[in-house]
Design an enzyme around this catalytic site. Structure first.
Site, PDB file in Angstrom:
ATOM      1  N   ARG A  38      47.241  43.667  24.190  1.00  0.00           N
ATOM      2  CA  ARG A  38      48.215  44.407  25.016  1.00  0.00           C
ATOM      3  C   ARG A  38      49.374  44.941  24.175  1.00  0.00           C
ATOM      4  NH1 ARG A  38      48.281  40.957  30.636  1.00  0.00           N
ATOM      5  NH2 ARG A  38      46.322  41.826  31.393  1.00  0.00           N
ATOM      6  N   LYS A 199      33.327  38.218  44.604  1.00  0.00           N
ATOM      7  CA  LYS A 199      33.297  38.445  46.052  1.00  0.00           C
ATOM      8  C   LYS A 199      33.240  39.917  46.439  1.00  0.00           C
ATOM      9  CE  LYS A 199      36.912  36.305  47.423  1.00  0.00           C
ATOM     10  NZ  LYS A 199      38.046  35.421  47.392  1.00  0.00           N
ATOM     11  N   GLY A 352      39.907  42.720  35.067  1.00  0.00           N
ATOM     12  CA  GLY A 352      40.421  41.743  34.111  1.00  0.00           C
ATOM     13  C   GLY A 352      39.326  41.007  33.366  1.00  0.00           C
ATOM     14  N   GLY A 375      44.068  44.572  37.861  1.00  0.00           N
ATOM     15  CA  GLY A 375      44.301  44.903  39.262  1.00  0.00           C
ATOM     16  C   GLY A 375      44.689  46.365  39.472  1.00  0.00           C
TER      17      GLY A 375
HETATM   18  P1  ADP Z   1      37.108  41.486  37.289  1.00  0.00           P
HETATM   19  O1  ADP Z   1      38.265  40.568  36.922  1.00  0.00           O
HETATM   20  O2  ADP Z   1      36.464  42.073  36.070  1.00  0.00           O
HETATM   21  O3  ADP Z   1      37.493  42.500  38.311  1.00  0.00           O
HETATM   22  P2  ADP Z   1      36.168  39.635  39.239  1.00  0.00           P
HETATM   23  O4  ADP Z   1      37.504  38.976  39.217  1.00  0.00           O
HETATM   24  O5  ADP Z   1      35.792  40.377  40.448  1.00  0.00           O
HETATM   25  O6  ADP Z   1      35.988  40.565  37.954  1.00  0.00           O
HETATM   26  O7  ADP Z   1      35.019  38.551  39.023  1.00  0.00           O
HETATM   27  C1  ADP Z   1      35.035  37.632  37.993  1.00  0.00           C
HETATM   28  C2  ADP Z   1      34.481  36.328  38.455  1.00  0.00           C
HETATM   29  O8  ADP Z   1      33.255  36.490  39.140  1.00  0.00           O
HETATM   30  C3  ADP Z   1      34.192  35.410  37.290  1.00  0.00           C
HETATM   31  O9  ADP Z   1      35.069  34.311  37.349  1.00  0.00           O
HETATM   32  C4  ADP Z   1      32.738  34.986  37.510  1.00  0.00           C
HETATM   33  O10 ADP Z   1      32.505  33.614  37.261  1.00  0.00           O
HETATM   34  C5  ADP Z   1      32.536  35.298  38.965  1.00  0.00           C
HETATM   35  N1  ADP Z   1      31.111  35.445  39.289  1.00  0.00           N
HETATM   36  C6  ADP Z   1      30.245  36.352  38.818  1.00  0.00           C
HETATM   37  N2  ADP Z   1      29.007  36.117  39.300  1.00  0.00           N
HETATM   38  C7  ADP Z   1      29.097  35.031  40.094  1.00  0.00           C
HETATM   39  C8  ADP Z   1      28.166  34.283  40.873  1.00  0.00           C
HETATM   40  N3  ADP Z   1      26.879  34.638  40.930  1.00  0.00           N
HETATM   41  N4  ADP Z   1      28.626  33.225  41.564  1.00  0.00           N
HETATM   42  C9  ADP Z   1      29.914  32.872  41.509  1.00  0.00           C
HETATM   43  N5  ADP Z   1      30.849  33.526  40.806  1.00  0.00           N
HETATM   44  C10 ADP Z   1      30.448  34.598  40.100  1.00  0.00           C
HETATM   45 MG    MG Z   2      39.357  39.208  38.146  1.00  0.00          MG
END
Ligand code: ADP
Ligand code: MG
Length: 396
Positions: A38, A199, A352, A375
């Protein structure tokens, strides 16, 4: 509309307040910065201002001090790292407003750099209190926002301060807006969105906004369970967001109407629990055992997703394909990083966790753009206006 940038301002001899995102991860025991990307990301703007003989006043938050002075979250180590990276002295001051800050600013010569103390030591920052914003603005003649990662928050240092100073974008902010903006306005087709993460509820607005623009949407991660369930599959013990099932079904229907394909995994890795000791087993989606959790996409799905993505000119990726924090469940995610890194297409990564994985694998440089704004990048791609961007001056 495009925003004015530092290039559009006469900065020589001016006091320029730059909101940066120096919220770097720290080792809480030793206070050592574990990842300085960063800080590096803000260097082009800082260099430009130094070269153009501005008095550079940087401000950022660090961690969550909740409006109090927290010693471990002082900016000193960040100033040191910045000083190393710039090969120039970086002054610090124990507060971000008031007498001490004003004195420190007055001592600056053209081309000097000052890093103000953690702005979130004041509760007024998050509250966007006008008096605080004004006290901050008093330090400068021009405001530059280079903190894309906080642009989705209307705080004193991202929004309030712009009532008192001409406000423009820094180079990182400009790059983020251009890269993310291009996939919403004029992506080269075929355009694929690869989506994962925990989710569906976190990503619904994103999917809805992007659905009209993509040719292909590929869904992995935990959220695939809700989509699979909506298509009539049993997903074992995996988290299904029951209230989102109908929506997941409708999104699949909308995709069909838009002649976009929505692809779900055809096989998955399942495990009895989600722990570091767990072992995975590959099963077709029709045979997910009732007591098991989906933890990754399977090898057949990796192949299917890879084939489809290889034919695309633009790929946007957000969300890991599995529980990547546990190495044995990181294969799908790692395969997607390697795939995207090898493509000639425009590849944009947001989120993230997703950015963190690409960074850890040292493959950021092979992507067209890896957003620094977790975010904020999602909010932007949901089609929403970021408050910190809205307040910047428009380019004519
Ligand atoms: P980003 O930060 O890139 O936007 P998210 O915060 O939406 O991504 O998702 C990240 C999380 O999703 C990670 O902590 C990962 O462990 C979880 N994850 C991915 N696949 C699964 C799964 N099949 N079951 C439970 N958690 C999951
Ligand atoms: Mg995230």
């Amino acid at each position: 509309m495009a925003k004015k940038t530092v290039r559009d301002m006469a900065v020589e001899g001016k006091r320029v307040l730059v909101r940066v995102d120096f919220n770097v991860p720290l080792d809480m025991k030793t206070g050592v910065i574990t990842d300085d990307s960063r800080i590096r990301a803000a260097l082009p703007t800082i260099r430009y201002l130094v070269e153009h003989k501005a008095k550079v006043i940087l401000c950022s938050h660090l961690g969550r001090p909740d409006g109090k002075v927290v010693e471990k979250l002082q900016m000193q180590p960040v100033a040191q790292r910045l000083s190393q990276l710039m090969n120039l002295p970086v002054a610090t001051v124990p507060d971000c407003i008031g007498d001490a800050a004003e004195k420190a600013v007055n001592a600056l010569k053209d081309g000097d750099i000052l890093l103000l103390e953690n702005i979130r030591f004041h509760a007024e920052e998050k509250a966007n209190a006008p008096a605080f914003a004004q006290a901050l603005a008093k330090l400068a003649d021009i405001y530059v926002d280079d903190a894309f990662g906080t642009a989705h928050r209307a705080h004193a240092s991202t929004v309030g301060v712009t009532r008192y100073l001409p406000a423009v974008a820094g180079f990182l902010m400009e790059k983020e807006l251009e890269a993310l903006g291009s996939i919403l306005t004029n992506p080269e087709h075929p355009f694929a969105a690869l989506l994962g993460g925990a989710k569906v509820s976190d990503k619904i607005s994103l999917i809805q906004n992007i659905l009209e623009k993509v040719d292909l949407i590929l869904i992995g991660g935990g959220m695939a369970a809700t989509f699979l369930k909506a298509q009539g599959y049993e997903v074992g013990a995996s988290l299904v967001e029951a209230d989102k099932q109908t929506l997941a079904y409708e999104l699949a229907e909308t995709a069909k109407r838009n002649r976009a394909s929505l692809l779900l995994p055809t096989d998955v890795v399942v495990a009895s629990n989600i722990t570091a000791e767990a072992t995975g087993e590959v099963v077709p989606i029709a045979n997910i055992p009732p007591s098991k959790y989906i933890v990754d996409i399977g090898p057949e799905t990796i192949e299917l997703f890879s084939q489809q993505i290889r034919g695309c000119r633009t790929v946007f990726w957000n969300g890991p394909m599995g529980v990547y924090e546990i190495p044995q469940f990181a294969q799908g995610t790692k395969a997607m990083v390697e795939l995207l890194a090898g493509l000639k297409a425009t590849t944009i990564v947001g989120g993230g966790s997703t950015a963190e994985i690409v960074e850890e694998m040292n493959l950021s440089y092979r992507m067209t753009h890896v957003s620094t704004g977790g975010g904020a990048s999602l909010t932007f791609l949901e089609g929403k206006t970021l408050p910190g961007v809205a307040v910047l001056l428009d380019k004519k």
